[in-house]
Design an enzyme around this catalytic site. Structure first.
Site, PDB file in Angstrom:
ATOM      1  N   ASP A   1       0.416  -7.594   1.252  1.00 21.48           N
ATOM      2  CA  ASP A   1       0.797  -6.202   1.510  1.00 21.48           C
ATOM      3  C   ASP A   1       2.318  -6.025   1.555  1.00 21.48           C
ATOM      4  O   ASP A   1       2.844  -5.344   2.435  1.00 21.48           O
ATOM      5  CB  ASP A   1       0.164  -5.706   2.813  1.00 21.48           C
ATOM      6  CG  ASP A   1       0.089  -4.177   2.873  1.00 21.48           C
ATOM      7  OD1 ASP A   1       0.500  -3.533   1.886  1.00 21.48           O
ATOM      8  OD2 ASP A   1      -0.359  -3.641   3.894  1.00 21.48           O
TER       9      ASP A   1
ATOM     10  N   SER B   1       4.819   2.140   8.120  1.00 22.17           N
ATOM     11  CA  SER B   1       4.549   1.055   7.174  1.00 22.17           C
ATOM     12  C   SER B   1       5.786   0.684   6.374  1.00 22.17           C
ATOM     13  O   SER B   1       6.458   1.550   5.816  1.00 22.17           O
ATOM     14  CB  SER B   1       3.438   1.469   6.199  1.00 22.17           C
ATOM     15  OG  SER B   1       2.189   1.381   6.816  1.00 22.17           O
TER      16      SER B   1
ATOM     17  N   HIS C   1       0.827  -1.218   0.000  1.00 21.84           N
ATOM     18  CA  HIS C   1       0.000   0.000   0.000  1.00 21.84           C
ATOM     19  C   HIS C   1       0.858   1.264   0.000  1.00 21.84           C
ATOM     20  O   HIS C   1       0.362   2.351  -0.305  1.00 21.84           O
ATOM     21  CB  HIS C   1      -0.980  -0.002   1.175  1.00 21.84           C
ATOM     22  CG  HIS C   1      -0.353   0.209   2.519  1.00 21.84           C
ATOM     23  ND1 HIS C   1      -0.127  -0.820   3.412  1.00 21.84           N
ATOM     24  CD2 HIS C   1       0.076   1.326   3.147  1.00 21.84           C
ATOM     25  CE1 HIS C   1       0.405  -0.340   4.517  1.00 21.84           C
ATOM     26  NE2 HIS C   1       0.542   0.962   4.379  1.00 21.84           N
TER      27      HIS C   1
END
Length: 559
Positions: A171, A249, A140
């Site tokens: 992911d 992230s 993402h």
């Protein structure tokens, strides 16, 4: 996806300027608290710590003898470490020089107006260097990327990166940099084994609240099959109590040996929850990397195309012909497009997968004192691998050798970077339904705002053929020819002139090659749309010009 109130949020942060409110110490209600202080390992020798934070006149310290100079702190993995006075053991500091900051420019498709794209925006996240001159980050973090750049710790240079693979389900994304200068002085991180409960973890990255590298520490608090918010899948995951905020992230999570045990990727934001972060563990990471190395591209995680039911009720077990020593789960439905539909049947009891017995609640032994959902066994396989499934059918035990494949949903959870498909005739905009489309039309609360018929198909329907799609009239671009049809919005097209509509391409072909007098579309809720063929095709040209639409059909549908 997580339900409302307990939504798992991903950690990519926008480059938009934010303002710290000193009265609340929060930013946009997305961060628990922000202190513009970088968490670093102490470089103060332990002998001097006794004299810190003491009031009054400082005590005189003995002068050092010139024959015995004071030893500097030890260097560990290129970092300054402190040796605690416990049996002479030195704490290992993670190789933080391998952690990089990821800058990405995104250009998302406009699914509500599929002939154009949205305004580009920038974001930043974290990543880290692994072997083979490659970098790992979150999928993402580089979704719908136009340009990706990486910056090393302590460097003022951003290097252009190439995206090698994007694993939507897990992911994870794999990057590389062609500039040799980027790789100078950088040692790749080493992967460790799956940690145990209460094992210490250190999350390193570039979260919101500052521009330099940040370190947060915690312990592993849970290991189970988790819902991956970005991929809309369920895979093995770690829950930790270290803070994971926007920008974290893609950053690595290290164990106390300095080995990478996971990738930070989402956190739970809820009024009753504090410091609940989630980490992609090493088995999932290694599966992604080996899949790419084996196939030259990411092929995905295999899934069984079935829905199953627990067999915890004793009366049900007796009625299904199970013996007292047999355990398993009942197959409710089977995806007609899945390979296993050729051998498995509804009401079969799955007893074991690849020799591992399945319990009545759908779990299998994991580690000492732990159990986990049997989908974990499937996720360890690769697309195209075979698996032996033992089932109970009519009180008889049968074994089948099944070739595993990826699972296709009738309403896909992702467009995977592809531009949306559309077809326009007489102002009617036809397109296909996906989860991003529903989110574009109805916002983040699409589970409550979208039409019930579409939500039912999203949650419960299975494709009857590999190329089946849900085709809808997205909107009607108002013109004289479509008077009376203006209020038709997001309604499924069931048939065209009595022929079922299987997908958007078949609909476009039928309309383009149709020569009779009237076009007739059968819609959901028993609605019909009737247009004169010649007039409709003539009006389409004027409507496209009025709205500045380059083509009546998307490139992927053109013959």
């Amino acid at each position: 996806m997580a339900s409302d109130g307990k939504r798992k949020k991903r950690g990519r942060k926008s480059k938009t300027q934010t303002t710290l409110d000193p009265t609340t110490s929060t930013i946009n209600d997305e961060v628990f608290s922000v202190n513009n202080v970088e968490i670093v390992n102490s470089t103060t020798p332990t002998s001097a710590k006794k004299h810190e934070n003491r009031r009054g006149r400082p005590k005189k310290r003995p002068k050092h003898s010139p024959e015995k100079p004071e030893k500097p702190p030890p260097l560990i993995n290129g970092e300054i470490g402190v040796a605690p006075p416990v049996e002479g053991v030195t704490r290992v500091v993670p190789a933080m020089d391998a952690v990089v900051k990821v800058f990405c420019v995104h250009t998302e498709p406009n699914l509500s107006l599929p002939w154009q794209r949205k305004r580009q925006y920038s974001s930043s996240s974290s990543g880290f260097v692994i072997g083979g001159r490659r970098v790992l980050t979150n999928a993402h973090s580089v979704e719908h990327y136009t340009q990706v750049k990486l910056k090393k710790r302590g460097s003022d240079t951003k290097y252009l990166a190439t995206v090698l693979a994007i694993g939507t389900e897990c992911d994870i994304a794999l990057l590389t940099v062609n500039d040799d200068e980027f790789w100078e002085g950088v040692s790749p991180v080493e992967f460790g084994e799956l940690p145990s409960l209460q094992d210490a973890v250190t999350v390193v990255g570039y979260p919101i609240g500052g521009d330099t590298i940040s370190v947060t520490s915690g312990v592993v608090s849970r290991i189970e099959i988790l819902s991956y918010a970005h991929g809309s899948t369920e895979l093995l995951g770690l829950q930790i109590d270290a803070a994971i905020n926007s920008g974290n992230s893609g950053g690595p999570a290290f164990n106390d040996k300095g080995e990478c045990v996971g990738i930070a990727f989402q956190s739970l934001k809820h009024e009753d929850a504090e410091n609940i972060g989630y980490v992609i563990p090493t088995p999932v990471i290694k599966h992604f990397i080996q899949d790419y190395e084996k196939n030259g591209a990411y092929t995905g995680f295999p899934f069984l195309g079935i829905e199953w039911q627990k067999m915890e009720n004793p009366d049900m077990r007796v009625a299904m012909g199970m013996k007292s020593d047999q355990k398993g789960v009942r197959i409710r439905r089977i995806d007609p497009t899945a390979p296993e539909s050729e051998v498995l049947q509804p009401s079969d009891i799955i007893l074991s997968f690849d020799g591992v017995d399945i319990a009545n609640d759908g779990t299998v032994p994991f580690r000492h004192g732990e159990r986990i959902g049997f989908s974990y066994l499937i996720s360890q396989k690769y697309t195209g691998d075979n698996a032996v499934i033992k089932v109970l059918r009519n009180s008889k035990t049968l074994e089948f050798d099944i070739k595993l494949s990826t699972h296709r949903r009738l309403i896909p959870p992702h467009v995977k970077g592809k531009p949306p498909s559309y077809y326009i005739i007489a102002g009617f905009v036809f397109t296909t339904v996906s989860v991003p489309y529903l989110r574009s039309e109805y916002g983040k609360e699409y589970e409550f705002e979208a039409p019930v018929k579409l939500l039912d198909k999203l949650l419960h329907s299975m494709p009857q053929s590999p190329d089946e799609q849900i085709v809808v009239v997205s909107q009607v671009l108002v013109a004289d020819i479509n008077i009376g049809y203006e209020d038709i919005v997001n309604t499924q097209v069931v048939a065209f002139n009595g022929k079922p509509v299987k997908n958007l391409k078949s609909l476009a072909n039928m309309v383009e090659n149709f020569d009779d007098e009237f076009l007739k579309f059968d819609l959901e809720y028993d609605q019909i749309v009737v247009l004169r063929t010649k007039t409709a095709k003539e009006a389409t040209v004027d409507i496209l010009t009025t709205h500045g639409i380059p083509s009546a059909i998307s490139d992927d549908l053109k013959p």
